[in-house]
Write a protein that holds these residues in place. Structure first.
Motif, mmCIF file in Angstrom:
data_model
loop_
_atom_site.group_PDB
_atom_site.id
_atom_site.type_symbol
_atom_site.label_atom_id
_atom_site.label_comp_id
_atom_site.label_asym_id
_atom_site.label_seq_id
_atom_site.Cartn_x
_atom_site.Cartn_y
_atom_site.Cartn_z
ATOM 1 N N GLY A 141 58.337 31.484 52.103
ATOM 2 C CA GLY A 141 58.745 32.458 53.108
ATOM 3 C C GLY A 141 57.815 33.652 53.209
ATOM 4 O O GLY A 141 57.757 34.315 54.250
ATOM 5 N N VAL A 142 57.078 33.918 52.127
ATOM 6 C CA VAL A 142 56.217 35.109 52.094
ATOM 7 C C VAL A 142 54.749 34.709 52.058
ATOM 8 O O VAL A 142 53.976 35.017 52.961
ATOM 9 N N SER A 143 54.349 34.050 50.999
ATOM 10 C CA SER A 143 53.026 33.444 50.770
ATOM 11 C C SER A 143 51.864 34.428 50.632
ATOM 12 O O SER A 143 50.843 34.103 50.039
ATOM 13 N N ARG A 144 51.983 35.629 51.152
ATOM 14 C CA ARG A 144 50.889 36.597 50.998
ATOM 15 C C ARG A 144 50.976 37.264 49.623
ATOM 16 O O ARG A 144 52.073 37.535 49.130
ATOM 17 N N PRO A 145 49.840 37.552 48.984
ATOM 18 C CA PRO A 145 49.846 37.979 47.585
ATOM 19 C C PRO A 145 50.581 39.285 47.303
ATOM 20 O O PRO A 145 51.429 39.329 46.399
ATOM 21 N N TRP A 146 50.290 40.331 48.042
ATOM 22 C CA TRP A 146 50.886 41.614 47.676
ATOM 23 C C TRP A 146 52.389 41.684 47.947
ATOM 24 O O TRP A 146 53.130 42.278 47.146
ATOM 25 N N PRO A 147 52.900 41.108 49.037
ATOM 26 C CA PRO A 147 54.365 41.022 49.157
ATOM 27 C C PRO A 147 55.008 40.251 48.001
ATOM 28 O O PRO A 147 56.097 40.612 47.547
ATOM 29 N N LEU A 148 54.339 39.206 47.516
ATOM 30 C CA LEU A 148 54.856 38.471 46.356
ATOM 31 C C LEU A 148 54.906 39.380 45.131
ATOM 32 O O LEU A 148 55.866 39.342 44.350
ATOM 33 N N LEU A 215 54.538 36.138 40.053
ATOM 34 C CA LEU A 215 53.269 36.721 39.616
ATOM 35 C C LEU A 215 52.215 35.627 39.450
ATOM 36 O O LEU A 215 51.020 35.859 39.674
ATOM 37 N N GLY A 216 52.663 34.424 39.084
ATOM 38 C CA GLY A 216 51.750 33.284 39.058
ATOM 39 C C GLY A 216 51.280 32.922 40.460
ATOM 40 O O GLY A 216 50.107 32.605 40.675
ATOM 41 N N GLY A 220 47.558 32.811 41.894
ATOM 42 C CA GLY A 220 47.018 31.672 42.616
ATOM 43 C C GLY A 220 46.424 32.072 43.958
ATOM 44 O O GLY A 220 45.365 31.584 44.349
ATOM 45 N N GLN A 221 47.107 32.978 44.653
ATOM 46 C CA GLN A 221 46.587 33.454 45.930
ATOM 47 C C GLN A 221 45.300 34.242 45.744
ATOM 48 O O GLN A 221 44.403 34.209 46.584
ATOM 49 N N THR A 222 45.201 34.940 44.621
ATOM 50 C CA THR A 222 43.978 35.681 44.324
ATOM 51 C C THR A 222 42.804 34.737 44.149
ATOM 52 O O THR A 222 41.669 35.031 44.556
ATOM 53 N N LEU A 223 43.043 33.573 43.548
ATOM 54 C CA LEU A 223 41.982 32.593 43.308
ATOM 55 C C LEU A 223 41.800 31.609 44.465
ATOM 56 O O LEU A 223 40.895 30.782 44.429
ATOM 57 N N ASN A 236 36.873 36.751 43.130
ATOM 58 C CA ASN A 236 38.311 36.564 42.957
ATOM 59 C C ASN A 236 38.678 36.412 41.487
ATOM 60 O O ASN A 236 39.719 36.902 41.031
ATOM 61 N N THR A 237 37.844 35.714 40.732
ATOM 62 C CA THR A 237 38.096 35.544 39.308
ATOM 63 C C THR A 237 38.011 36.881 38.595
ATOM 64 O O THR A 237 38.835 37.190 37.721
ATOM 65 N N LYS A 238 37.037 37.680 38.961
ATOM 66 C CA LYS A 238 36.902 39.004 38.360
ATOM 67 C C LYS A 238 38.101 39.882 38.728
ATOM 68 O O LYS A 238 38.606 40.643 37.899
ATOM 69 N N ALA A 239 38.551 39.764 39.967
ATOM 70 C CA ALA A 239 39.716 40.544 40.402
ATOM 71 C C ALA A 239 40.946 40.154 39.597
ATOM 72 O O ALA A 239 41.732 41.017 39.178
#
Length: 377
Positions: A141-148, A215-216, A220-223, A236-239
């Motif tokens: 329903g959300v899928s975007r990283p920061w809302p998660l 948070l997982g 995942g969205q970060t990577l 992304n890995t560094k982030a």
């Protein structure tokens, strides 16, 4: 993304299962290294990292799951959650069947009576099932990283407020807190793990366990944009590594008014475990592209390809070996006392015995890898 497996995720998942099995197989807690025992009411040992790490990597895997891209994804998620929950019930209660089969003084009638008297609805796989169901629906329903990330903080906040509303003076009291109250009044003490005052996988902790999965998903969205496939140039890995450090700092700050507790699965515990998970995954993502480290970490990779199946075998295998009597004690303990245990090196011999069993499951996972067998549960 293609259909190939992501090596770093498999290695991470394999490491969590390896540690979980290592902690579960100890034949004698008196001679087990303390770090391989669950911590008390507060604090964290190595063994306490494994379960939240598995839920964390489940969230990461959800981001890359191809099955969630189909229109019938919800039906598949519900089906998998039901299967996991049922398997968890079997993990809890098959030992009764094994004991009735192999014991001469324990009948199936007694097993049936104990099943009804001490039926335990929750457990490791049941928590995974519930978290997977709830967390995946939220992710879809959300899928975007920061809302998660915000939703995970919101869930942790709800959990923390619940403790303070229930017992403002001592919200995390060992014998008087909201999680314990729910365990005692919804399922009852006789249906808790080992008939204890609380159940370590009880319903209330599922709130923060879901936050762990989200948070997982954030990780995942970060990577997710995996274009630079080396640690040196993958921003992304560094982030993700940086986010892990930040979560550890937030955990430390939050722990000033809330305890770090695995039994209660408190917010600082979630944040610290997710922080460790992000740091570890970022490092593994970099190392997995090195031929040398890929070779070194290969056993964990193959273990991570069939994690639930191997976990089930370890649980049911242990239960069966404990149910089979031999020379006045369970076969599992007879093997330990006869061929491994020595008082002069009690801790070392106990660890060696446990480690060999764990390595046996790694070998099984390797055989499955040779035969290209992946059992999706």
């Amino acid at each position: 993304m293609n259909n190939k497996r992501i090596i770093s995720i498999d290695i991470f998942r394999g490491l969590t299962i390896f540690i979980m099995i290592l902690g579960n197989l100890s034949p004698d807690s008196r001679y087990t290294y303390p770090t391989l025992l669950h911590s008390g009411w507060t604090g964290v040992n190595i063994i306490d990292i494994a379960f939240p790490a598995f839920i964390f990597i489940m969230g990461v895997s959800t981001v890359f799951a191809h099955s969630l891209r189909h229109t019938d994804w919800l039906g598949k998620v519900i089906k998998r959650a039901i299967i996991l929950f049922v398997l968890g019930l079997l993990v809890n209660h098959l030992p009764l069947v094994f004991t009735a089969i192999f014991s001469t003084d324990y009948t199936f009638a007694q097993a049936g009576n104990d099943f009804l008297t001490y039926f335990r609805p929750f457990g490791v796989l049941q928590r995974i099932a519930l978290v997977y169901l709830i967390g995946t629906i939220i992710f879809q329903g959300v899928s975007r990283p920061w809302p998660l990330f915000v939703i995970s903080l919101f869930l942790m906040g709800i959990s923390s407020v619940g403790y303070y509303l229930y017992n403002p003076a001592e919200p995390y009291n060992e014998i008087n807190n909201i999680s314990l109250y729910i365990d005692q009044h919804i399922q009852g003490i006789s249906h808790n793990y080992m008939q204890a005052l609380y159940d370590p996988e009880g319903p209330y902790g599922t709130i923060n366990a879901t936050a762990t999965m989200l948070l997982g998903c954030f990780a995942g969205q970060t990577l997710n944009s995996r274009q630079g496939l080396s640690f040196a140039d993958n921003k992304n890995t560094k982030a993700l590594f940086s986010y892990g450090i930040v979560l550890l700092l937030i955990s430390w700050g939050w722990s000033q008014w809330e305890i770090i507790s695995k039994p209660l699965w408190t917010a600082p515990y979630v944040l610290s475990m997710a922080g460790i998970g992000m740091i570890s995954l970022s490092l593994l993502e970099g190392l997995s592209h090195s031929i040398f480290f890929r070779f070194i970490l290969h056993p964990l990779r193959v273990l991570g390809q069939n994690p639930i199946f191997v976990y089930l075998l370890s649980e049911w295998g242990l239960a069966m070996l404990f149910a089979i009597p031999h020379s006045g004690e369970p076969l599992y303990l007879w093997l330990y006392h006869t061929y491994f245990f020595t008082e002069a090196s009690a801790f070392t011999s106990t660890f060696t015995y446990t480690l060999l069993w764990d390595l046996g499951f790694v070998i099984l996972a390797e055989i499955m890898n040779w035969k290209n067998i992946v059992i999706k549960i």
